[in-house]
Scaffold this motif. Structure first.
Motif: not given
Length: 852
Positions: A356-376, A388-394
């Motif tokens: 129903d919507y798109s997600c694109a353009h990812p970028t990661l913080t230096i600790d690989d724990k936070t990703m910023y991306f684009v979405s409508d 913004m989304t967090r990456y923890e425990n895969d």
């Protein structure tokens, strides 16, 4: 993912609604269908044909067709034709309602890109008046009224065109190992040409430059406009200027024209082709990642073993390469892959993707724990937002919108986060120089949310075209951007940048100094200012004859203003431009209070209340005990730190009259004194013990001796504006701090004339002294012109001294031009006006001193 696809998702929703009222006339039906399915190039051709003879069409249908035609021209970046159609349509003063009101905003954006800022503001104003929700026009009007604010830092960056670019789109590089991975629309000799419906451009893949060192060669990175851009021309008409002809196919990322065949309706598209071949070899990044779909901007985990990338899909009937039927919609999704067995494997979707919507353009913080991306996705502010989304425990957490300080009703996209967590992104919703601009905002590393104000990076990193896809270090010393500035909207290219000047540029402030009682401005008052806690940055300035001056202060800093005026209490004023606008001038009003004079009879009745004592005040005095000016600094007894806010009282024991002032940040005080009277110096501050000491008078005999001594050997004041020849040897160079000039002027200012009078007296007292007068300019402008200007300035000084009776044989005048700046304000370096003024100076070199 390509910005054209991202934006297309928005227009798919917005303009389907805008075109609900389908034309009942068959002549418009095909054009409307192409417009609604984002085939804007074909829509342009059909609308132009249909509007020549709109037989059977209603006035409402004709208006809708014209607005769609103008918007189609805008979306394919043909701003000349877009302006033509908008002007013709809106000059008839149609009654616009609902979504059609956006035409005024679109026209304003087109006019801005065509550098017609006044008329753009008029249409922004109409847009503001006709709707209540979208008020971004207010800020765009302010910027269009002061665009120089975002262009003054242009000399701080060197921009270079890199040799990996092709005649297709090349954009959004990311660092990988020792090289770059980037997005490109080049076909690499493919026998099948996959095209994107927006503008018939090639689909996009990931490409790889293995070693960044290749860009260090002359052919790898060249200054914009140089001959090493490797552009070749096939059968081109010599009368056509490079950059104005159609010579390359458009892309899904940005296009002004459509396909190799072109179309006679889009400006420049009917001319012959140009080809541009890369001068540096690159290769496709991965067979497993690159597919028949779009593969767009990506991000790597910092160990290089995991990637997050964007790929488009098609929801509904039909296929990517086939026709879209029954409302098939192209969506963008984020995928991850792991590096195993010399390639990228285990490709899988990120869970919060949706049909129903798109997600694109990812970028990661230096600790690989936070990703910023684009979405409508739902919950945004309009267009595309940054999330913004967090990456923890895969696992990836539920996305969180970055909020209204970053996201607008426009489109925010292409985020990048540096090693300190600072966020860069591109936007057409925040005020900028045109199309997409790159913005910067500091972030809270703990919360992953913005912690400061969004800033436009300004020129030259931004231009009147699309600027996006930045990568850089935390100090922005060097990096890469993507832009279509070279060809005016036809293709995107990758540029390398290097910072030469200050990181933040400067922001303007108008300083006004008034008398606190009368509220009248002071006439040419001198003051000093510095960055807080950095005394080495101290500068001086003088207001004009109505007590005002405009300064451009280094951005994102706290400042201290120090004002000392005879008969008034010294002031230390704090000022910060961290939250100041990039393009609105700030104002700082300073009111000086007169010194407090207390008679002895009243002083005796006055009782000072001192609270519990934690420290003792110590007054550190100047060493020049014979001066009629008594100066000093109040410090804390424990660590000798200067103290602000201390009331200092100086009591004349002959008359009982007291002078009083409050210390500023530097803890200093200054009083006038009579040498033949004793004084009592007292200091008061809450939670400090009272300080009191007697300042003995100077005996009459000593005063006479001192007076005689001064006639033979002038004392050097602390300001350095006057010098004693006995303290200098032949060859020394002495600068009079107050001998400044207005920019591009050689006339002596009144404040400089007062300083030159002191030199006249020195020359008169030392009739055998010979000096060389040297004049300098700042480094702006032509070097030869500056050399001539400095010679005129030095001639003016010599003439002034000669008019005062100093023999010309005792003076030699030498103009030095811009060759010897006293600071780092060289060519291409952004400096404040005060820093430039320091270089516009006159110095005196002692050639000979004969003493009798």
């Amino acid at each position: 993912m390509p910005k054209r696809i991202i934006i297309s998702l928005i227009y798919l929703i917005t303009f389907t609604f805008a075109s609900v009222a389908q034309s009942s006339s068959k002549v418009f039906q095909k054009a409307n269908t192409q417009f609604e399915t984002l085939g804007y190039a074909k829509a342009i051709e059909l609308y132009e044909i249909a509007l020549r003879k709109p037989k059977g069409a209603t006035d409402e249908e004709i208006l809708k067709a014209k607005l769609n035609l103008a918007l189609s021209y805008k979306l394919v970046k043909d701003y000349q034709n877009a302006e033509r159609v908008y002007r013709e349509t809106l000059s008839a003063n149609p009654v616009l309602k609902g979504e059609d009101i956006k035409a005024y905003r679109h026209f304003a954006q087109v006019l801005t890109s065509n550098s017609k800022f006044l008329e753009a503001n008029q249409n922004w104003q109409k847009f503001n008046e006709l709707q209540e929700q979208d008020k971004r026009g207010i800020e765009f009007i302010k910027l269009n009224s002061n665009r120089e604010a975002l262009e003054r830092n242009v000399g701080s960056y060197k921009i270079e065109y890199v040799g990996i670019n092709s005649s297709s789109a090349d954009f959004s590089p990311v660092y990988y190992k020792k090289g770059l991975v980037f997005v490109s629309g080049r076909t690499e000799n493919s026998q099948i040409r996959r095209v994107f419906n927006w503008d018939a451009s090639s689909f996009l893949d990931l490409f790889y430059l293995e070693d960044l060192k290749a860009l260090g060669t002359e052919s790898g990175a060249s200054a914009i406009g140089s001959s090493s851009q490797m552009v070749t021309q096939k059968n081109a008409q010599p009368s056509k200027k490079l950059g104005t002809d159609y010579y390359t196919p458009p892309t899904a990322n940005d296009a002004k024209t459509v396909g190799r065949k072109g179309t006679e309706y889009i400006t420049g598209s009917k001319y012959l082709d140009y080809e541009e071949e890369p001068s540096i070899q690159t290769e496709k990044f991965s067979k497993n990642l690159n597919s028949k779909y779009h593969e767009g901007p990506c991000a790597f985990f910092h160990d290089g073993m995991k990637i997050v990338f964007t790929r488009n899909t098609l929801i509904g009937s039909g296929g990517v390469l086939g026709p879209k039927k029954n409302g098939a919609i192209s969506r963008l999704k984020l995928y991850t892959a792991d590096y195993e067995n010399n390639d990228w494997r285990k490709i899988k979707e990120i869970p919060f993707n949706s049909n129903d919507y798109s997600c694109a353009h990812p970028t990661l913080t230096i600790d690989d724990k936070t990703m910023y991306f684009v979405s409508d996705m739902p919950g945004g502010y309009g267009g595309t937002d940054i999330w913004m989304t967090r990456y923890e425990n895969d696992e990836w957490s539920k996305p969180q919108n970055l909020g209204g300080s970053i996201n607008t009703r426009g489109n925010e996209m292409f985020p990048f986060v540096d090693e300190r967590g600072n966020l860069y992104f591109s936007s057409d919703g925040h005020p900028g120089l045109g199309d997409l601009d790159i913005f910067f905002v500091p972030m809270s590393t703990a919360a992953g949310m913005p912690s400061g104000k969004v800033r436009n990076l300004g020129a030259p990193l931004n231009s009147s075209r699309d600027d996006f896809g930045i990568i850089t270090d935390s100090e922005r010393r060097t990096g890469f951007i993507s832009s279509n500035r070279k060809r005016g909207g036809i293709d995107d290219d990758i540029y390398k940048f290097t910072r030469l000047g200050t990181l933040y540029g400067c922001r303007e402030v108008v300083v006004n100094i008034f008398d606190n009682d009368t509220k009248k401005p002071f006439d040419k008052i001198r003051f000093e200012y510095e960055i807080k806690d950095n005394v080495t940055t101290r500068e001086s300035a003088i207001t004009n004859d109505i007590g005002t001056i405009k300064l451009c202060l280094e951005a994102d800093n706290d400042f201290i203003f120090l004002i000392k005026q005879n008969g008034y209490q010294a002031e230390s004023i704090s000022f910060s431009n961290k939250d100041a606008s990039d393009y609105e001038v700030s104002k700082l009003d300073i009111y000086l209070k007169k010194e407090i004079i207390i008679e002895r009879s009243k002083l005796d009745k006055k009782v000072e209340k001192v609270d519990s004592v934690s420290e003792t005040l110590v007054s550190r005095r100047n060493d020049n005990i014979s001066s009629s000016i008594f100066r000093g600094v109040v410090t804390a007894g424990k660590d000798s730190t200067p103290i602000a806010g201390v009331r200092v009282r100086f009591i004349n024991q002959c008359t009982g009259i007291a002078q009083e002032m409050t210390t500023g940040a530097d803890g200093s005080y200054e009083f006038k004194r009579e040498l033949n009277c004793d004084y009592v110096l007292e200091s008061f501050k809450e939670n400090f013990g009272k300080s009191s000491e007697t300042i003995p008078k100077i005996e009459e005999k000593r005063s006479i001796i001192t007076s005689i001594f001064k006639k033979k050997k002038p004392v050097v004041p602390a300001t350095g504006s006057f010098f004693d020849t006995k303290l200098y040897k032949v060859g020394d160079i002495v600068k009079l701090d107050n001998i400044y000039y207005d920019s591009d002027s050689y006339k002596i200012r009144s404040d400089a004339a007062r300083e030159l009078e002191k030199l006249v007296r020195t020359m008169q007292r030392n009739p055998n002294m010979i000096i060389e007068i040297r004049s300098h300019t700042d480094t702006r402008g032509n070097a030869l012109d500056n050399l001539m200007l400095s010679q005129r300035r030095v001639n003016e000084v010599v003439d002034y001294l000669a008019d005062k009776g100093i023999a010309r044989a005792r003076m030699r005048g030498v103009g030095k031009g811009e060759s010897e700046p006293v600071n780092s304000c060289g060519d291409g370096v952004q400096c404040t006006e005060a820093e430039h003024q320091r270089n516009r100076r006159t110095e005196f070199k002692i050639i000979s001193i004969e003493r009798k």
